[in-house]
Design a protein around this motif. Sequence first.
Motif, short mmCIF file in Angstrom:
data_model
loop_
_atom_site.label_atom_id
_atom_site.label_comp_id
_atom_site.label_asym_id
_atom_site.label_seq_id
_atom_site.Cartn_x
_atom_site.Cartn_y
_atom_site.Cartn_z
N THR A 126 33.26 33.97 47.48
CA THR A 126 33.37 35.43 47.53
C THR A 126 34.28 35.93 46.41
O THR A 126 33.97 36.90 45.71
CB THR A 126 33.95 35.86 48.89
N LEU A 127 35.42 35.25 46.26
CA LEU A 127 36.39 35.68 45.25
C LEU A 127 35.84 35.46 43.84
O LEU A 127 36.00 36.31 42.96
CB LEU A 127 37.70 34.92 45.43
N ALA A 128 35.18 34.32 43.64
CA ALA A 128 34.62 34.02 42.32
C ALA A 128 33.54 35.03 41.98
O ALA A 128 33.42 35.49 40.84
CB ALA A 128 34.07 32.61 42.29
N HIS A 129 32.75 35.40 43.00
CA HIS A 129 31.71 36.40 42.79
C HIS A 129 32.35 37.73 42.36
O HIS A 129 31.91 38.35 41.39
CB HIS A 129 30.92 36.59 44.09
N ALA A 130 33.39 38.12 43.08
CA ALA A 130 34.07 39.37 42.73
C ALA A 130 34.62 39.31 41.31
O ALA A 130 34.49 40.26 40.53
CB ALA A 130 35.21 39.64 43.72
N ARG A 131 35.18 38.16 40.95
CA ARG A 131 35.77 38.02 39.62
C ARG A 131 34.69 38.17 38.55
O ARG A 131 34.87 38.89 37.56
CB ARG A 131 36.45 36.65 39.49
N THR A 132 33.57 37.51 38.78
CA THR A 132 32.48 37.57 37.80
C THR A 132 31.96 38.99 37.65
O THR A 132 31.80 39.50 36.55
CB THR A 132 31.33 36.65 38.25
N ARG A 133 31.73 39.64 38.80
CA ARG A 133 31.16 40.99 38.76
C ARG A 133 32.14 41.98 38.12
O ARG A 133 31.76 42.85 37.35
CB ARG A 133 30.82 41.46 40.18
N LEU A 134 33.42 41.86 38.47
CA LEU A 134 34.41 42.77 37.92
C LEU A 134 34.58 42.55 36.43
O LEU A 134 34.79 43.49 35.67
CB LEU A 134 35.76 42.62 38.65
#
Lengths: 335, 543
Positions: free
Chosen positions: B361-369
């Motif tokens: 979840t966090l990695a996804h957020a990091r990538t998207r942001l």
Amino acid sequence: MRFLSLPILGLSALIGFAASALAADKPVLTIYTYDSFASEWGPGPAIEKAFEADCNCDLNFVALDSSIGILGRVQLEGSSSKADIVLGLDTNLMTTARDTGLFAPHGASIDGRTALPVAFSDDVFMPFDWGYFAFIYNSETVTGVPASMQALIDAPDDLRIVIQDPRTSTPGLGLLLWVKSVYGDKAPEVWAKLAPKIVTVTKGWWDAYSMFLEGEADMVLSYSTSPAYHIVVDGTDKYKAAAFDEGHYMQVEVAAMLKNAPQPELAAKFMDFILGDQFQSIIPTTNWMYPAGNAALPDAFSGLITPSKSLLFTPDDVAANKSGWVAEWQTALSQ
Amino acid sequence: MANRPQPVKSVWQVAGTGALAGVALAGTLFALAFAAIAALLMATQASAITGGLSFNYILHVTGFTLFQALLSAVLSLLVAIPVALSCWRRQRQWNARLLVTVSFLPFVMPTTVAATGLIGVWGQKGFVSDILQAFGMAPLPPIYGLGGVLLAHVFLNAPLMLRVLTGALAGIPTSQWRLSSQWGLGPLQRFHLIEWPAIRRVIPGLLALVFLVCFTSFSLVLMLGGGPSVTTLEVSIYTALRFDFNLPLAALLSCFQLGICSLVVLILAVFTGPSWASLPDLYRACPEQLGDSSLPVKSVDGLILALFCGLIFLPLLALLVRGIGPHIVSVIQWPAFYRAALNSIFIALGSGFLATLCAFTLAHARTRLTVAGTPVAGLDIAVSLYLAVSAIVLGTGLFILLRGIADVFFMAPALVMLANMLVALPFAYRVLEGRMAGLAKSHDRLCDGLGIRGWRRLRYITLPAMAPEIGYASGLASALSLGDMTVIALFGSQQFQTLPWLLYQTMARYRAGEAAALAVILLILTLVLFTSHTLIARRFRRG
């Protein structure tokens, strides 16, 4: 989906445990103790069986990581603690423990029932075992064993010892107090002279003891009763304790009941049970300490050293000076 | 504000709701850590907050801890880089592949066990001294002191770096290798032009991770440090908390430690490149390079790999030699062993799953942001938080927060699982995040063009592509939790034991033989658990 079976199995085991805890209708006496006391090889299981035989209750040992951990836990829990009794503090922690105001008088008699080398009488803390700190060596490999603390200090630097940190370990604190009780204000100089012989200062007792067993040091700080373990379980008497002329510092382990104990009658009954024969005869070959009461000792204990003098600061002295002495120790060894 | 027209899309519209979940999770992580510290600060009546510690002493300890941690991190890197290059060159050899796969084992062992293995090799009666003495030479001098601590830290952390570095090398496009062999680049030119630019991007993050691990190292530092002058800030925190029961002081020291660690993570984050760890894809086609099969290169590689194998596997071998014997038979007959093993596996699988889910979840957020052009340092720090705050502070704080609400002993399994998850999170996050960033680059335009988004993209594109990383991350997280001795010491009890807790109990009762046997069983179980994760993941692999 086979890989899911393990978590499910674990979950059902947990639920099973919870159910059994809830289903018990007997009163439960809860005792906080340190982990090795409650472990399979510790005194816990045998004591539980002996006490449950005629109390119509369920004795529940809760094992915490260390004796200082027990005190910390009841302090954190305060008056809402589920513990009836704490078992496994020592005289060095007594004043700190008493000052928390969490403990109640035990109401049992001590006088005439103890076999401690020093006088001990307290209305809150009940002694259950004791021991001498001592340096252990392997008699097959080490020669020229020092016969006194002074001889250890004056020994050539190739005599390697391993000790524990007084901030994290009971024997570590024991050695600090031992040196202090023999040398007083000269303790810093003594530590400076000991420093080259100290291989390392470990966090816990076992870290040091295992290093000694691996041959990393000639002597390790432990208890004078440690050789008894090797005699009884390993069948070897090559490990011996070095007897020091100045005397040996003691540790007396105590129990106390809490003021807000959920089961005060059972707790009082257990406090009285502590100095009885059943409890005391279990101690020597499970906790590897001397029983505080008058129980007979097993053969393996007969060959152990008998120090000429027993050293012990009063609990108040320790509480008042501990931090200062540890700071002094730290400075002396960090030079 | 709400009714003002919005001509441009907000960050969230670009980044999607998945990113929102990640940011919320990061917020929760921050809140939890600070709530735990605040609970300590306010727990007791304000006693003398300085305790027995002087400000100068704290400064001195901090200075030494910084020095030791930086040196450990740099040394680990210096060991890991040549090994990674050699492994990469020898990727077709099974032994190089095996080395990359299982060299993480020491890292997840309880530190006391790992240190015992080290002493079995480098100690006064260890392998090396035995061999020296057999040839009539003097045994090794004692390893205790800064040298011993550094040796142990390299032993534990270099394999982790190796894993990530080979991952970075695997990320180099095949076209570059092809060009390199067409131009006939030699090993040195290749390092300069191709390999170094690829690994340079992951180095700051690696240094930060290993720095954090070494900065908060505790029992290992005391055991091998040789005396109280070799110490860490963590020792002072422990002393304040346990020895003096000075909770506010422990909280203050933790904040101080957190501040320093955050600063180092931030400084290093400035240098971090866009891509992070990804799983070494050792089967990826890489045309054989000029000189790779020449004798000098081959012998250098062989030597480097042999030395590294010695560093990592000899201590493990020492543990095996001590542990394999009749004690194993008696250990597996204990009823307590089965309960502890079951609990351990249950906790390990649970926290491994949770850590991977959160990390994803966090990695996804990091990538998207990152795609949306928003700074992401906050996410990185939220994840690293639990390496910089000691488990004992966190645990005690959680205990204070929860004691009024629920029975802590009853909740012990859940708490241990949660705490283990938090400790494993930074590692899982680093593994997933790098690969995901790489995927975003190659997949974004394609998926947008085809209109594949949301759940469908996750199900059919992202998850299959990331299966190896997910398997590695969850395997590593589970393995870390299986070897945990810190968290369980806070919440364990006779009713809730794990294997390391049982190991600790055998040690506390002189039972060296049984402890060694348990260590071997733990080692094997870790390997089985980790391998099963990677094997299951391989079945789902696609793309």
